[in-house]
Motif scaffolding. Structure first.
Motif, mmCIF file in Angstrom:
data_model
loop_
_atom_site.group_PDB
_atom_site.id
_atom_site.type_symbol
_atom_site.label_atom_id
_atom_site.label_comp_id
_atom_site.label_asym_id
_atom_site.label_seq_id
_atom_site.Cartn_x
_atom_site.Cartn_y
_atom_site.Cartn_z
ATOM 1 N N GLY A 1 0.856 -1.349 -0.103
ATOM 2 C CA GLY A 1 0.067 -0.020 -0.086
ATOM 3 C C GLY A 1 0.817 1.325 0.079
ATOM 4 N N VAL A 2 2.140 1.175 0.173
ATOM 5 C CA VAL A 2 3.118 2.321 0.090
ATOM 6 C C VAL A 2 2.963 2.793 -1.280
ATOM 7 N N LEU A 3 3.012 4.158 -1.379
ATOM 8 C CA LEU A 3 3.066 4.893 -2.796
ATOM 9 C C LEU A 3 4.421 4.758 -3.556
ATOM 10 N N ILE A 4 4.604 4.318 -4.808
ATOM 11 C CA ILE A 4 5.751 4.314 -5.579
ATOM 12 C C ILE A 4 5.551 5.251 -6.560
ATOM 13 N N ASN A 5 6.789 6.091 -6.949
ATOM 14 C CA ASN A 5 6.796 7.181 -7.770
ATOM 15 C C ASN A 5 7.466 6.695 -8.867
ATOM 16 N N GLN A 6 7.027 6.967 -10.169
ATOM 17 C CA GLN A 6 7.625 6.797 -11.500
ATOM 18 C C GLN A 6 7.611 7.871 -12.208
ATOM 19 N N SER A 7 8.572 8.073 -13.063
ATOM 20 C CA SER A 7 8.582 9.101 -14.205
ATOM 21 C C SER A 7 8.980 8.462 -15.654
ATOM 22 N N ALA A 8 8.146 8.832 -16.448
ATOM 23 C CA ALA A 8 8.156 8.503 -17.742
ATOM 24 C C ALA A 8 8.520 9.832 -18.888
ATOM 25 N N VAL A 9 9.689 9.564 -19.498
ATOM 26 C CA VAL A 9 9.946 10.403 -20.674
ATOM 27 C C VAL A 9 9.480 10.123 -21.821
ATOM 28 N N VAL A 10 8.732 10.601 -22.620
ATOM 29 C CA VAL A 10 7.990 10.173 -23.647
ATOM 30 C C VAL A 10 8.577 10.971 -24.822
ATOM 31 N N ASP A 11 9.032 10.500 -25.630
ATOM 32 C CA ASP A 11 9.775 11.008 -26.954
ATOM 33 C C ASP A 11 8.764 10.423 -28.184
ATOM 34 N N VAL B 1 12.264 3.956 -12.554
ATOM 35 C CA VAL B 1 11.802 3.233 -11.628
ATOM 36 C C VAL B 1 12.337 3.483 -9.967
ATOM 37 N N THR B 2 11.960 4.088 -9.379
ATOM 38 C CA THR B 2 12.523 4.455 -7.907
ATOM 39 C C THR B 2 12.150 3.540 -6.969
ATOM 40 N N SER B 3 13.354 2.663 -6.382
ATOM 41 C CA SER B 3 12.561 1.459 -5.300
ATOM 42 C C SER B 3 12.661 2.439 -3.905
ATOM 43 N N LEU B 4 12.082 1.490 -2.904
ATOM 44 C CA LEU B 4 12.316 2.049 -1.537
ATOM 45 C C LEU B 4 13.424 2.626 -0.888
ATOM 46 N N GLY B 5 14.690 2.066 -1.497
ATOM 47 C CA GLY B 5 16.034 2.440 -0.969
ATOM 48 C C GLY B 5 16.312 3.530 -1.877
ATOM 49 N N THR C 1 -3.623 11.627 -24.096
ATOM 50 C CA THR C 1 -3.863 10.773 -22.510
ATOM 51 C C THR C 1 -2.496 11.533 -21.778
ATOM 52 N N HIS C 2 -1.255 11.438 -22.259
ATOM 53 C CA HIS C 2 -0.067 11.844 -21.512
ATOM 54 C C HIS C 2 -0.173 13.479 -21.578
ATOM 55 N N LYS C 3 -1.042 14.123 -21.934
ATOM 56 C CA LYS C 3 -1.139 15.714 -21.793
ATOM 57 C C LYS C 3 -1.428 15.836 -20.293
ATOM 58 N N GLN C 4 -2.108 15.048 -19.612
ATOM 59 C CA GLN C 4 -2.409 15.240 -18.402
ATOM 60 C C GLN C 4 -1.126 15.455 -17.531
ATOM 61 N N GLY C 5 -0.023 14.539 -17.544
ATOM 62 C CA GLY C 5 1.166 14.841 -17.197
ATOM 63 C C GLY C 5 1.412 13.888 -15.876
ATOM 64 N N GLN C 6 0.303 13.546 -15.164
ATOM 65 C CA GLN C 6 0.338 12.859 -13.948
ATOM 66 C C GLN C 6 -0.562 11.777 -13.763
ATOM 67 N N PHE C 7 -0.417 10.516 -13.436
ATOM 68 C CA PHE C 7 -1.527 9.385 -13.309
ATOM 69 C C PHE C 7 -1.099 9.065 -11.884
ATOM 70 N N GLN C 8 -2.565 8.887 -11.048
ATOM 71 C CA GLN C 8 -2.282 8.161 -9.637
ATOM 72 C C GLN C 8 -3.350 7.086 -9.906
ATOM 73 N N LEU C 9 -2.456 5.793 -9.709
ATOM 74 C CA LEU C 9 -3.396 4.653 -9.810
ATOM 75 C C LEU C 9 -3.904 4.240 -8.503
ATOM 76 N N SER C 10 -5.009 3.705 -8.338
ATOM 77 C CA SER C 10 -5.714 3.333 -6.831
ATOM 78 C C SER C 10 -5.583 1.710 -6.690
ATOM 79 N N TRP C 11 -5.504 1.577 -5.611
ATOM 80 C CA TRP C 11 -5.139 0.105 -5.046
ATOM 81 C C TRP C 11 -5.982 -0.986 -5.865
ATOM 82 N N ASN C 12 -7.486 -0.571 -5.632
ATOM 83 C CA ASN C 12 -8.534 -1.528 -5.653
ATOM 84 C C ASN C 12 -8.810 -1.634 -7.232
ATOM 85 N N GLU C 13 -8.304 -0.680 -7.880
ATOM 86 C CA GLU C 13 -8.433 -0.908 -9.400
ATOM 87 C C GLU C 13 -7.128 -1.306 -10.312
#
Length: 232
Positions: free
Chosen positions: A78-88, A98-102, A148-160
């Protein structure tokens, strides 16, 4: 006696010149000189303007095609993980960080044009190549879709969020010459060994998982890609 010509409005009249033809006055030559100087300056300005327009036209599309998309998704606990994607979009490339917990970052490059995926784990000395399958393209396609990616940010929910695990076997005897790869892969894996991998059903009871990378996509799908070395 010298014969010379003088112009009239309607015709050329022949006149006798006893002292020679008079030289043109400086006032008559000045408008011609000013005309040529003005024309040269105008042409120079046009050339400079065209050069600047061409330079901006070449540089702007590439810079505008690069966009950063941030993806936030919960992990198994349930801990949120942050990722970033560079789209070319121009080169059909998606680079996931992909950033790990460490607080260590691994990189996954999706080269859609050449149908390749390259994994660069932070805790390994090599890069790992995989041929892109249709499911991989379906997962990364929403990041390439402009609306889609014009939004710039996506937050995915756990139950979906759907989660799945994929196993890739590392072919230890199939090391790749980095200089033979395409430029984006060369830049990513310089000074590293590169190995081919292939998708397998699982590592088997006798083999341990070597390492895993968790990747989440805007389509509410998170994939744990786990690697292990196949037998020689």
């Amino acid at each position: 006696m010298v014969r010379c010509w003088k112009h009239s409005e309607n015709c050329l009249e022949e006149a006798q010149c006893t002292d020679g033809c008079p030289a043109a006055s400086p006032q008559s030559r000045f408008p011609h000189k000013a005309f040529w100087v003005s024309l040269t300056a105008s042409l120079l300005l046009v050339v400079i303007a065209l050069g600047l327009t061409g330079h901006l036209g070449l540089s702007q599309p590439h810079s505008q095609s690069l966009q950063i998309v941030r993806i936030t998704a919960p992990d198994q606990t349930g801990v949120l993980i942050n990722q970033s994607a560079v789209v070319d979009q121009q080169n059909d490339l998606v680079t996931l960080s992909v950033t790990s917990l460490g607080n260590q970052t691994s990189t996954v490059l999706f080269d859609i044009k050449h149908r390749l995926i390259c994994y660069k784990p932070v805790n390994q000395d090599g890069c790992f190549l995989q041929k892109m399958e249709q499911s991989d393209y379906d997962n990364v396609h929403p990041l390439l879709h402009e609306s889609t990616h014009k939004q710039g940010q996506f937050q995915l929910s756990w139950n979906e969020t759907q989660r799945q695990t994929e196993f890739l076997g590392v072919l230890a005897a199939s090391q790749v010459d980095v200089s033979m790869l395409e430029e984006p892969l060369q830049a990513l894996c310089q000074d590293r060994s590169v190995h081919w991998t292939r998708r397998v059903k699982g590592p088997g009871k006798q083999r341990l998982v070597y390492f895993c990378i968790d990747i989440c996509f805007p389509s509410n799908i998170c994939v744990s890609v786990c690697f292990y070395y196949l037998p020689e």
